[in-house]
Design an enzyme around this catalytic site. Structure first.
Site, PDB file in Angstrom:
ATOM      1  N   GLU A   1       0.815  -1.212   0.000  1.00  0.00           N
ATOM      2  CA  GLU A   1       0.000   0.000   0.000  1.00  0.00           C
ATOM      3  C   GLU A   1       0.852   1.267   0.000  1.00  0.00           C
ATOM      4  O   GLU A   1       0.536   2.239  -0.683  1.00  0.00           O
ATOM      5  CB  GLU A   1      -0.946  -0.006   1.206  1.00  0.00           C
ATOM      6  CG  GLU A   1      -1.952  -1.139   1.225  1.00  0.00           C
ATOM      7  CD  GLU A   1      -3.054  -0.977   0.181  1.00  0.00           C
ATOM      8  OE1 GLU A   1      -3.046   0.025  -0.556  1.00  0.00           O
ATOM      9  OE2 GLU A   1      -3.933  -1.852   0.115  1.00  0.00           O
TER      10      GLU A   1
ATOM     11  N   ARG B   1       0.751   3.816  -3.256  1.00  0.00           N
ATOM     12  CA  ARG B   1       0.121   5.102  -2.970  1.00  0.00           C
ATOM     13  C   ARG B   1       1.151   6.211  -2.741  1.00  0.00           C
ATOM     14  O   ARG B   1       1.057   7.296  -3.328  1.00  0.00           O
ATOM     15  CB  ARG B   1      -0.792   4.988  -1.741  1.00  0.00           C
ATOM     16  CG  ARG B   1      -1.893   3.951  -1.881  1.00  0.00           C
ATOM     17  CD  ARG B   1      -2.945   4.099  -0.807  1.00  0.00           C
ATOM     18  NE  ARG B   1      -3.742   2.878  -0.657  1.00  0.00           N
ATOM     19  CZ  ARG B   1      -4.969   2.844  -0.173  1.00  0.00           C
ATOM     20  NH1 ARG B   1      -5.554   3.961   0.223  1.00  0.00           N
ATOM     21  NH2 ARG B   1      -5.619   1.703  -0.053  1.00  0.00           N
TER      22      ARG B   1
ATOM     23  N   GLU C   1     -12.245   0.656 -10.085  1.00  0.00           N
ATOM     24  CA  GLU C   1     -11.872  -0.297 -11.134  1.00  0.00           C
ATOM     25  C   GLU C   1     -12.753  -0.212 -12.383  1.00  0.00           C
ATOM     26  O   GLU C   1     -12.251  -0.271 -13.514  1.00  0.00           O
ATOM     27  CB  GLU C   1     -11.879  -1.728 -10.572  1.00  0.00           C
ATOM     28  CG  GLU C   1     -10.709  -2.047  -9.666  1.00  0.00           C
ATOM     29  CD  GLU C   1     -10.854  -1.460  -8.274  1.00  0.00           C
ATOM     30  OE1 GLU C   1      -9.841  -1.317  -7.569  1.00  0.00           O
ATOM     31  OE2 GLU C   1     -12.010  -1.152  -7.889  1.00  0.00           O
TER      32      GLU C   1
END
Length: 674
Positions: free
Chosen positions: A305, A309, A574
């Protein structure tokens, strides 16, 4: 000659003879012809002098004319020969670099040097020509991104740090205990049961800034894009007012939650603000990063993550803005994440303490998620290219090479877990393109594109995996016969599909655009219809986290069945991501219309009046969607960014022949062979 002519005229018989008159010197044998150079020069000069002035002028003119003509002809032939030679050399070089794998599109940045390139052939991969793009055109080859209109452009100077220090001052605004979050913000309960780069230092290149004199006029912004900008500003207002400098906004309680304590939403949204042309917001965020972002903290972060990010967001913003501040921060966090790779198998641990320099697996297992360890490559490879430090790329390339040869796959499909001690897959027999596995497949293709389409092991694994999906995971629902991607557990097919799987249509379309099989685009078109129906068949028009498809026709039943535990919506990107790819490559405006419906439903059911958007618990209850009081960072970093790009007709607003998006929607440059 005169005597011979007269004799012929008189009718005298013809005679052949030569008359030679010798001067006194020649007759005496003195100074006669001796074939010497001096004699020849005197003889030629004598003949020249015997010519009239007119004859000499004509001869000189002819010589001059022939000389000029010769020079002109030689120049023309030289240019032609040079062109032919260069073309031949280029053809030879292309054949040596990528035998039989023709590049569908050129890349745009220098690639790292390879020490022992492995350019094997894979004749089974039929590379097709990319689909035509009638509504778009290619942009300049240099790396530039334009804000949508002139009054929104960022004019930040990137040559010196002094200019950016004059940016406007930013306003500064209970650290909560975090849940166990194992995948893209979803709460998941613990489960109990290419060639290495050379050592040659790569030259650091500074990207071009947005404002260049030869840049074409940007495509005018449209009303739908303005609506995205308004939505972003509303979300940003909530973050700035109630969560500034913290990880995530809690818009209902007007507070914040911490995951890593690193301003996650702010960093994730940086390049979105740049692309949307939000100058003031970007400058405020830049000021916070310069003065307040510190990675030397005793805090555990998730390797995956924080890579996609934070590292991805900083690298992307550096490339778009040219501001070296973001590259320096990227190097800092990149170095602090490296302890994760200190494992017996070189498969990285899931968690890293970025202050202490230690790493460890989750508390309940020594396994890492397959998708997490194979979806950090784009970012670390790019960090190596920019810094010249090969350790980043070597670490992530070792992971991919290990997974490439690992047993336990099913026709290219991989299990969800891998052990950091043994380096072997665990929980064998379960295959999904949803949580814990999805971005493994995405990054196979995107690494191949990033590296200039030369790392054929990646292409091989991707192509085999797609064939595995077709063979084992594709089914059709009733009554609309929607094609969907299910799951396989120990030979048993489950008609369950995560919203996360909706990355796949966009990935398939991207592969087809880059020369892969044409049937990939056909499959993408059928799957994006299914992903849209996951929204359309819900009462709020927003997709749940997970759906189950009906395989048998039942009166009064839709294709999509939503179970109570799966009906939450986390503002995920998505489907919008795939809509963007599909519109960019086909020009079919129905994809824009579908995205517009989704944005309107986000505004209708998730918008919080005081600022921000919230995830919801129940997409089946329009009157009370049960807000969850949390705005994920990816709503700003991905969902709204892809919305803005979907509604744009400007191919140069992140040109997909020049950039490849990481799995958090941060664009990174495609490399050019050096």
């Amino acid at each position: 000659m005169y005597s011979g002519a007269a004799a012929a005229a008189a009718g005298s018989p013809r005679r052949d003879f030569i008359s030679v008159t010798l001067g006194p010197e020649e007759a005496a044998g003195i100074g006669g012809y001796n074939n010497s150079k001096a004699w020849r020069r005197r003889s030629c000069w004598r003949k020249w002098k015997q010519l009239s002035r007119l004859q000499r002028s004509v001869i000189l003119f002819l010589f001059a004319f022939l000389a000029v003509s010769g020079v002109i002809s030689f120049t023309g032939m030289g240019e032609t020969w040079k062109s032919i030679t260069n073309k031949s050399l280029d053809d030879q070089r292309t054949e040596q670099e990528i035998p039989r794998l023709k590049l569908a599109n050129p890349a745009v940045l220098p690639a790292p040097q390879k020490a022992d390139a492995n350019h094997g052939d894979y004749p089974e991969f039929s590379l097709q020509k990319p689909p035509k793009q009638p509504h778009v055109r290619r942009g300049p080859s240099n790396l530039q991104i334009k804000a949508p209109r002139r009054d929104m452009r960022l004019k930040t100077q990137h040559d010196t740090m002094r200019a950016v220090e004059e940016l406007v001052e930013a306003d500064k605004v209970e650290k909560t205990e975090k849940s166990i979050i194992s995948w893209r913000g979803a709460v998941i309960e613990p489960d109990q049961s290419t060639e290495p780069p050379s050592s040659k230092i790569m030259e650091l290149e500074k990207p071009s800034s947005v404002e260049t004199e030869d840049q074409k006029e940007p495509v005018p912004i449209n009303e739908r894009q303005l609506a995205v900008i308004e939505a972003f500003r509303h979300a940003w207002k909530g973050y700035k007012d109630f969560a500034w400098g913290h990880d995530e906004l809690k818009p209902l309680s007007k507070s914040y939650s911490e995951w890593f304590g690193l301003g996650l939403t702010l960093i994730d949204a940086l390049d979105t603000m740049w692309i949307l042309g939000l100058k003031e917001e970007f400058e405020e965020a830049r000021k916070w990063i310069a003065n307040d972002l510190v990675f030397d903290k005793n805090v555990d972060v998730n390797l995956f993550e924080s890579t996609i990010r934070i590292l991805g967001g900083l690298l992307s913003t550096y490339h778009l803005s040219g501001d070296s501040l973001f590259l320096e921060k990227a190097k800092d966090i990149g170095n602090r994440l490296m302890p994760a790779f200190r494992t017996p198998s070189k498969i990285p641990y899931s968690d890293v303490n970025i202050g202490r320099g230690t790493a460890h697996p989750p508390r309940w297992t020594s396994d890492s998620t397959v998708a997490e360890v194979t979806s950090i490559q784009l970012e670390f490879r790019e960090l190596s290219r920019l810094t010249g430090d090969e350790k980043f790329r070597k670490a992530v390339d070792e992971v991919m090479k290990h997974v490439h040869i690992l047993s336990g796959k099913n026709d290219g499909l991989v299990p969800m877990f891998i052990n950091t001690n043994s380096g072997q897959f665990t929980h064998l027999g379960v295959y999904t393109l949803g949580a814990r596995a999805d971005s493994y497949y995405e990054y196979l293709l995107k690494q191949w594109i990033q590296g200039g389409k030369k790392e054929n092991e990646l292409l091989e694994d991707y192509m085999r995996a797609i064939e595995g999906v077709k063979k084992h995971l594709l089914q059709r629902s009733e009554p609309k016969k929607l094609t969907f991607v299910g799951e396989l557990a120990h030979g048993h097919f489950s008609a369950k599909m995560d919203h996360l799987v909706c990355f796949l249509p966009g990935t398939l379309a991207l592969g087809a655009h880059n020369g892969l099989a044409a049937d990939h685009m056909k499959l993408a078109e059928t799957l994006i219809e299914t992903c849209y129906q996951m929204y359309a068949q819900a009462e709020t028009g927003l997709s749940p986290e997970i759906v189950h498809f009906n395989l048998h026709a039942q009166k009064g039943h839709k294709d999509v069945e939503i179970k109570p535990a799966d009906r939450h919506n986390l503002l995920r990107p998505e489907t919008v991501e795939s809509l963007f790819y599909m519109y960019r490559f086909t020009g079919d405006k129905k994809y824009q219309d579908w995205g517009w419906e989704i944005l309107q439903n986000f505004n209708r059911y998730t918008r919080v009046p005081t600022g921000g958007y919230t995830s919801i618990n129940n997409v089946q209850n329009p009157s009370n969607p049960e807000p969850r009081d949390k705005m994920e960072s990816f709503f700003l970093g991905e969902t709204l960014k892809y919305m803005f790009l979907l509604f744009s007709d400007d191919i140069d607003l992140i040109n997909l022949d020049k950039y490849v998006f990481n799995t958090e929607a941060h664009p990174l440059p495609i490399w050019v062979p050096s």
